[in-house]
Design an enzyme around this catalytic site. Structure first.
Site, PDB file in Angstrom:
ATOM      1  N   ARG A  37       7.897  -5.155  -4.807  1.00 36.63           N
ATOM      2  CA  ARG A  37       6.899  -4.898  -5.848  1.00 36.63           C
ATOM      3  C   ARG A  37       7.490  -5.053  -7.245  1.00 36.63           C
ATOM      4  O   ARG A  37       6.793  -5.464  -8.175  1.00 36.63           O
ATOM      5  CB  ARG A  37       6.295  -3.508  -5.675  1.00 36.63           C
ATOM      6  N   LYS A 202      -3.014   4.214  12.384  1.00 38.92           N
ATOM      7  CA  LYS A 202      -4.290   4.891  12.630  1.00 38.92           C
ATOM      8  C   LYS A 202      -5.481   3.959  12.516  1.00 38.92           C
ATOM      9  O   LYS A 202      -5.647   3.281  11.510  1.00 38.92           O
ATOM     10  CB  LYS A 202      -4.462   6.008  11.604  1.00 38.92           C
ATOM     11  N   GLY A 355       1.513  -2.267   2.818  1.00 36.25           N
ATOM     12  CA  GLY A 355       2.864  -1.945   2.363  1.00 36.25           C
ATOM     13  C   GLY A 355       3.885  -2.045   3.475  1.00 36.25           C
ATOM     14  O   GLY A 355       4.939  -2.664   3.313  1.00 36.25           O
ATOM     15  N   GLY A 379      -3.897  -0.748   0.377  1.00 36.17           N
ATOM     16  CA  GLY A 379      -5.238  -0.170   0.246  1.00 36.17           C
ATOM     17  C   GLY A 379      -6.176  -1.073  -0.536  1.00 36.17           C
ATOM     18  O   GLY A 379      -7.336  -1.260  -0.161  1.00 36.17           O
TER      19      GLY A 379
END
Ligand code: ADP
Ligand code: MG
Length: 398
Positions: A37, A202, A355, A379
């Protein structure tokens, strides 16, 4: 939408410009374990410094609880950024206080200052618009223009992302433009076959994106921890594997929906079943339809790796989010490596989002240029693909 190019055309020499960057890197103590990043943020910063701007950077690191916490200091980031830029980066000791003001005031043309972790100020993430506005006012007081370049945070309505843009002439930075451009290619006039690979821990994190992708893709390959909720929904025993019981109905609905729409939904056919969760856990390959009750699946098995690679081979567009297994443990990184390699080998327009997925690609030593694009925003890219508006991008449009 005005862009960095417009700002450069206006002339920035001697001007103080605030850049919101995404410098939220994984740390091990004070060591940055993946500086992707930071490197992705360089071009915008360098174009500004090259044109003589006095660059003030706002960024966050981790999730401090709205107060200074040395564990989340941007100190290691300032050092790494300085090394990569080849010039000193002054780190303020606060966000908008005396230290920040003096760091900004002492900047000369082409120099860079970094404000301390913006989330040390609770107003950054406040739900109260007036509170966020007060911080945004202070940020705006430091500079005369705002460049939004933190793609990883544009899905957040936060002071340094959203509110500050309302208070200053604002411009989209190079990274934000590039990311949005790539994601548009995944949602409009997509070249087919369009294959999406989803994994990660998840399924509940990714319900929205699955629902929306089912209306767009030709094939959906599911691995990682979320695969077990799908296997269970099909009536199979998953032992101690990650399972979200409360998502079973939703997932059954996805299975039906995929069939109705003619989307090929591909699940693992074999898994590495381990006796416990750990790097050295004893494990064996078992069929995905027969995981022993006392075992947990920590990676997709060899047959699944081949199956997934074959489903990717003729793809023209691929989006991949979420590791196929617990890639952090060498013994369970093979599935993630196999999918990454299949993307490297393919001629498809290939995008990696997330990520952990991006970190996995680099950690496993795969060539970054083997992919068309590695997104810096997990996200944000998922929300875009869900069809949601990104507040940090919308605000740049007016
Ligand atoms: P991304 O950040 O790329 O969106 P996620 O955050 O959704 O990915 O998921 C990454 C995590 O999922 C990793 O830490 C990985 O260890 C975990 N994971 C993947 N497969 C499994 C599995 N079978 N069991 C437990 N955890 C898993
Ligand atoms: Mg993650």
């Amino acid at each position: 939408m005005k862009t960095l190019a417009d700002l450069l055309a206006e002339g920035v020499a001697g001007r103080r410009v605030l850049v919101r960057a995404d410098l939220n890197v994984p740390l091990d103590g004070e060591t940055i374990t993946d500086d992707g990043r930071v490197r992705a943020s360089l071009p915008t910063i360098q174009q500004l410094t090259g044109a003589g701007a006095r660059v003030v950077i706002a960024a966050h690191l981790g999730r401090p609880k709205g107060a200074p916490d040395p564990k989340f200091s941007l100190k290691p980031v300032a050092k790494r950024l300085g090394e990569l830029l080849g010039q000193d980066v002054k780190l303020a000791e606060d966000v908008t206080g005396e230290s920040a003001k003096s760091a900004v005031e002492s900047l000369r043309d082409g120099e860079v200052a970094l404000l301390e972790n913006i989330r040390f100020d609770a107003r950054e993430t406040s739900k109260d618009e007036a509170e966020r506005g007060a911080l945004a006012d202070e940020l705006a007081g430091l500079v005369t223009a705002f460049v939004s370049d933190g793609f990883g945070v544009v899905h957040r309505k936060q002071a340094s992302v959203y509110d500050v843009a309302k208070r200053l002439p604002h411009y989209a930075g190079g990274l934000v433009l590039a990311e949005v451009d790539v994601l548009r290619k995944l949602t409009e006039d997509t070249e087919r076959p369009y294959v999406v690979v989803l994994g990660g821990a998840k399924v509940s994190d990714k319900l929205g994106v699955i629902a929306n992708l089912l209306t767009k893709v030709d094939r959906l390959l599911i691995g990682g921890g979320m695969a077990y909720t799908f296997l269970k929904a099909q009536g199979h025993e998953v032992g101690q594997s990650l399972l979200q019981e409360d998502q079973l109905d939703q997932v059954s609905g996805f299975l039906t929906e995929a069939e109705k729409r003619g989307v090929e939904l591909v699940l693992p056919v074999d898994v590495l079943a381990a006796t416990e969760f750990g790097p050295d856990a004893p494990h064996e390959v078992v069929p995905a339809t027969g995981i022993p009750a006392d075992r947990q699946g920590l990676d997709i098995g060899p047959e699944t790796r081949e199956l997934f690679a074959s489903k990717l081979a003729d793809a023209k567009t691929v989006f991949w989010n979420g590791p196929m297994g617990v890639f952090e443990f060498e013994a369970f990184s093979g599935g993630t490596r196999a999918v990454a390699q299949a993307l490297v080998d393919s001629d498809a327009f290939s995008v990696v989002g997330g990520g952990d997925s991006a970190a996995a690609v680099r950690q496993l030593g795969l060539p970054e240029d083997g992919f068309s694009h590695i997104s810096t925003g997990g996200g944000a890219s998922l929300e875009f693909l869900e069809g949601k508006e990104l507040p940090g991008v919308l605000v740049l449009e007016d």
